[in-house]
Write a protein that holds these residues in place. Structure first.
Motif, short mmCIF file in Angstrom:
data_model
loop_
_atom_site.label_atom_id
_atom_site.label_comp_id
_atom_site.label_asym_id
_atom_site.label_seq_id
_atom_site.Cartn_x
_atom_site.Cartn_y
_atom_site.Cartn_z
N GLN A 423 1.90 -12.99 -3.41
CA GLN A 423 0.50 -13.09 -3.85
C GLN A 423 -0.10 -12.00 -3.88
O GLN A 423 -0.52 -11.38 -5.10
N ASN A 424 -0.15 -11.06 -2.93
CA ASN A 424 -0.45 -9.51 -3.00
C ASN A 424 -0.03 -8.88 -4.09
O ASN A 424 -0.65 -8.27 -4.63
N ILE A 425 1.23 -8.88 -4.24
CA ILE A 425 1.93 -8.09 -5.03
C ILE A 425 1.66 -8.27 -6.40
O ILE A 425 1.52 -7.60 -7.37
N ILE A 426 1.87 -9.85 -6.73
CA ILE A 426 1.89 -10.20 -8.13
C ILE A 426 0.60 -9.89 -8.61
O ILE A 426 0.15 -9.60 -9.59
N SER A 427 -0.42 -10.22 -7.82
CA SER A 427 -1.87 -10.14 -8.27
C SER A 427 -2.33 -8.91 -8.47
O SER A 427 -2.87 -8.52 -9.53
N ASN A 428 -1.95 -7.95 -7.93
CA ASN A 428 -1.94 -6.43 -8.06
C ASN A 428 -1.42 -5.99 -9.46
O ASN A 428 -2.09 -5.37 -10.09
N GLN A 472 -0.13 6.48 0.17
CA GLN A 472 -1.64 5.97 0.48
C GLN A 472 -1.87 4.67 0.10
O GLN A 472 -2.66 4.12 0.84
N ILE A 473 -1.24 4.13 -0.77
CA ILE A 473 -1.44 2.77 -1.25
C ILE A 473 -1.33 1.84 -0.20
O ILE A 473 -1.75 0.67 -0.33
N PHE A 474 -0.46 2.01 1.04
CA PHE A 474 -0.22 1.02 1.71
C PHE A 474 -0.99 1.26 3.02
O PHE A 474 -0.89 0.45 4.04
N LYS A 475 -2.08 2.29 2.85
CA LYS A 475 -2.95 2.38 3.99
C LYS A 475 -4.17 1.31 3.74
O LYS A 475 -4.75 0.97 2.80
N VAL A 476 -4.78 0.88 4.95
CA VAL A 476 -5.95 0.16 5.01
C VAL A 476 -6.99 0.81 4.22
O VAL A 476 -7.60 1.80 4.38
N PHE A 477 -7.83 -0.13 3.21
CA PHE A 477 -8.75 0.36 2.51
C PHE A 477 -8.55 1.67 1.50
O PHE A 477 -9.73 2.27 1.24
N LYS A 478 -7.51 1.92 1.47
CA LYS A 478 -7.21 3.23 0.55
C LYS A 478 -7.20 2.59 -1.08
O LYS A 478 -6.56 1.84 -1.15
N GLY A 492 -4.79 -5.31 0.61
CA GLY A 492 -3.78 -6.32 0.38
C GLY A 492 -2.32 -5.75 0.34
O GLY A 492 -1.44 -6.14 1.21
N LEU A 493 -2.00 -4.43 0.14
CA LEU A 493 -0.89 -3.86 0.39
C LEU A 493 -0.82 -3.45 1.67
O LEU A 493 0.62 -3.33 2.26
N ALA A 494 -1.67 -3.14 2.38
CA ALA A 494 -1.71 -2.88 3.97
C ALA A 494 -1.15 -3.91 4.67
O ALA A 494 -0.19 -3.91 5.43
N ILE A 495 -1.70 -5.05 4.34
CA ILE A 495 -1.25 -6.36 5.03
C ILE A 495 0.32 -6.68 4.33
O ILE A 495 1.09 -7.09 5.38
N SER A 496 0.66 -6.25 3.35
CA SER A 496 2.02 -6.57 2.80
C SER A 496 2.88 -5.71 3.63
O SER A 496 3.97 -6.23 4.15
N LYS A 497 2.45 -4.58 3.84
CA LYS A 497 3.30 -3.60 4.76
C LYS A 497 3.52 -4.23 6.03
O LYS A 497 4.47 -4.08 6.64
N ARG A 498 2.51 -4.41 6.66
CA ARG A 498 2.66 -5.27 7.97
C ARG A 498 3.36 -6.36 7.88
O ARG A 498 4.21 -6.62 9.11
N ILE A 499 3.30 -7.09 7.03
CA ILE A 499 4.11 -8.42 7.15
C ILE A 499 5.69 -8.16 7.04
O ILE A 499 6.55 -8.72 7.80
N ILE A 500 5.92 -7.14 6.14
CA ILE A 500 7.44 -6.77 6.13
C ILE A 500 8.01 -6.33 7.28
O ILE A 500 9.01 -6.40 7.78
N CYS A 502 6.71 -6.80 10.49
CA CYS A 502 7.00 -7.88 11.47
C CYS A 502 8.35 -8.58 11.18
O CYS A 502 8.62 -9.15 12.12
N HIS A 503 8.77 -8.46 9.79
CA HIS A 503 9.84 -9.05 9.82
C HIS A 503 11.24 -8.38 9.78
O HIS A 503 12.37 -8.71 9.57
N GLY A 504 11.03 -7.10 10.30
CA GLY A 504 11.96 -6.22 10.53
C GLY A 504 12.54 -5.40 9.31
O GLY A 504 13.47 -4.82 9.36
N GLY A 505 11.59 -5.56 8.39
CA GLY A 505 12.12 -4.64 6.91
C GLY A 505 11.28 -3.51 6.55
O GLY A 505 10.46 -2.98 7.24
N GLU A 506 11.42 -3.09 5.36
CA GLU A 506 10.65 -1.95 4.65
C GLU A 506 10.21 -2.04 3.32
O GLU A 506 10.67 -3.19 2.78
N ILE A 507 9.01 -1.33 2.93
CA ILE A 507 8.61 -1.64 1.81
C ILE A 507 8.23 -0.17 1.16
O ILE A 507 7.83 0.60 2.01
#
Length: 526
Positions: A423-428, A472-478, A492-500, A502-507
């Motif tokens: 949702q975050n990436i598509i809405s962006n 910068q786009i993956f930092k909170v409130f940037k 939104g992108l900071a949350i996306s990075k944290r989700i990835i 937490c799943h052991g991946g990279e973005i």
């Protein structure tokens, strides 16, 4: 407040300066006021003196507007600054608050109670900001110390492994060789009696070589039964590695060691005895204890930070709801009845309260990612994507967005978090579309066999970004754009990075300004 509060006042109008002084004299607190009339004079004073609070007029003879605040803020970052504005530069005062000022006061509306309250709140807010920054720095320091401890532990382990490899080549007793070592070496006969020792053994036991030879090997350990079992095991299996024991010195001191033992043979090839080498692991034990302490401290600090973020975000929502509710009530009752400036002020309050609520909710969600996830389950990403597109149906229709995707895999993940991610990436991608072009978004995934993971890509034909902003786009409130141009909280992108993560991946992102963007992220297969 018990002690005298020192204030630095930037004010070139003697009348206004005198009025501020009289207001402070009426206060129940004790204040010491220093007045400067120019920016130059005040900046020089800040080089040699510290103040509890700075009262700053934005219209000084040698500076004007927001640059006045920026100059003072850069020279005294940890000192709370209260902006004193005239009616015509109130918007500049609001802008200064956004950039770090603690409060702003319109001169004509200031009275002693308002000034005193603003000073009190500014000091407290600044103290909270400084304490939070110090806490973050401590967490970073703990992480660095943990990394150093891991490296030291790894180095110690590598030393032990090197010693093991050397011992594998040793088959016969060599007196000169064992005396050259700083570690305790012992030879033991089939009956469990010591047949020879080196100087290091004498040192660690406090007994001479003559006293040791002929005595029972297990008698020199805190756990004699375990020591006896160990040397018997060597005779049965041929060798024992990393056998943990504690050597007793005759004065009561205990030395933790790891024994590496193997049998040796006589000239006829028969087992003649056991050759045992002990490695002192006192420092290693200390390092392990320190490592455990640092890990526990880091865990506690992380839990406190998460709890702090949750409590702060949760408790801030109640006053914001009150502000928004009363602002909306004023808007319905008085909008259009006073003047256009008041209408603008009401709109500012309502918009700011709603935006702050969204930011707090985003921060609250961000703090929970990784600690309040759902159970992992098998997820068909194509079916999950249909849910996402259904949730985004309104903005997709409004913007006539075209969204396509290739065959997508099934993997093990947190379903709720992956829905939020897409949702975050598509809405962006829809939000940052080109004005004169239909937004087109394509989603695909490929398998990386070497790393046993899937690499996802979400490509769009939007406005793109310059490479210097990729991180910068993956930092909170940037944010890269102003709020009036593109809505959103910037989280939104900071949350996306944290989700990835937490799943052991990279973005990451690949983009060219004006030619669209492609977001890539990896997710493990299981």
């Amino acid at each position: 407040m018990d002690k005298t509060i020192t204030l630095l006042l930037f004010e070139d109008n003697p009348g206004d300066a005198g009025l501020i002084k009289k207001m402070l004299e009426k206060s129940t607190d004790s204040y010491k006021l220093k007045n400067v009339e120019t920016l130059y004079e005040g900046l020089n004073l800040l080089k040699s003196q510290q103040f509890n609070v700075i009262l700053l007029d934005l219209g000084l003879p040698d500076s004007d507007g927001i640059n006045t605040f920026l100059n003072v803020h850069s020279k005294s970052f940890e000192t709370p600054i209260i902006i004193l504005t005239g009616l015509n530069d109130e918007k500049v005062g609001i802008n200064a608050v956004k950039k770090g000022a603690q409060d702003y006061l319109v001169k004509r509306d200031v009275d002693s109670r308002l000034l005193e309250r603003s000073i009190r709140y500014s000091i407290e807010r600044k103290r909270t900001e400084v304490e939070k920054q110090k806490l973050l720095e401590e967490v970073q320091q703990f992480a660095e110390e943990l990394e150093v401890s891991n490296e030291e532990l790894q180095a110690t382990t590598e030393e032990l492994q090197a010693a093991n490899r050397e011992l594998e080549f040793a088959s016969k007793y060599n007196r000169s060789l064992i005396e050259a070592s700083l570690d305790p070496f012992v030879t033991i006969g089939p009956d469990g009696k010591i047949t020879d020792v080196n100087c290091a053994t004498e040192s660690v036991t406090g007994c001479s070589r003559d006293e040791l030879i002929g005595t029972c090997f297990p008698d020199y350990f805190t756990d004699s039964k375990k020591a006896q079992s160990g040397y018997r095991q060597v005779f049965l299996e041929g060798e024992v590695r990393d056998y943990a024991l504690e050597i007793k010195h005759k004065d009561g001191q205990v030395t933790p060691v790891l024994y590496h033992s193997s049998v040796y043979y006589d000239e006829s090839g028969r087992v003649s005895g056991v050759f045992a080498a002990a490695r002192d692991i006192t420092e290693r034990k200390k390092a392990e204890g320190e490592l455990k302490r640092v890990v526990e401290e880091l865990k506690r600090s992380n839990e406190e930070l998460q709890q702090f973020a949750y409590i702060t975000s949760h408790d801030l929502q109640e006053p914001l709801r009150t502000i928004a509710s009363f602002a909306q009530l004023i808007e319905r009752r008085y909008k259009g009845q006073i003047d256009s400036d008041v209408d603008d002020y009401i709109d500012f309050i309502v918009d700011a309260a709603v935006r702050m609520k969204d930011m707090i909710q985003g921060l609250l969600y961000y703090s929970r990612v990784g600690t309040r996830g759902e159970e992992l389950e098998s997820i068909n990403i194509e079916e999950l994507l249909e849910i996402v597109l259904s949730d985004l149906h309104v903005i997709i229709e409004e913007n006539e967005a075209e969204i396509t995707y290739d065959e997508l895999p099934i993997l093990i993940a947190d379903k709720k978090q992956l829905i939020q991610l897409f949702q975050n990436i598509i809405s962006n991608a829809i939000k940052f579309r080109k004005v004169d072009e239909q937004p087109k978004i394509h989603i695909s995934a490929c398998k990386d066999k070497e790393r046993d993971e899937y690499v996802f890509s979400i490509a769009d034909n939007g406005i793109g970004i310059e490479s210097e902003y990729f991180n910068q786009i993956f930092k909170v409130f940037k944010r890269l754009h102003t709020i009036d141009k593109y809505e959103g909280t910037g989280i939104g992108l900071a949350i996306s990075k944290r989700i990835i993560e937490c799943h052991g991946g990279e973005i990451w992102i690949e983009s060219e300004f004006g030619n669209g963007s492609t977001f890539y992220f990896t997710l493990p297969k299981t």
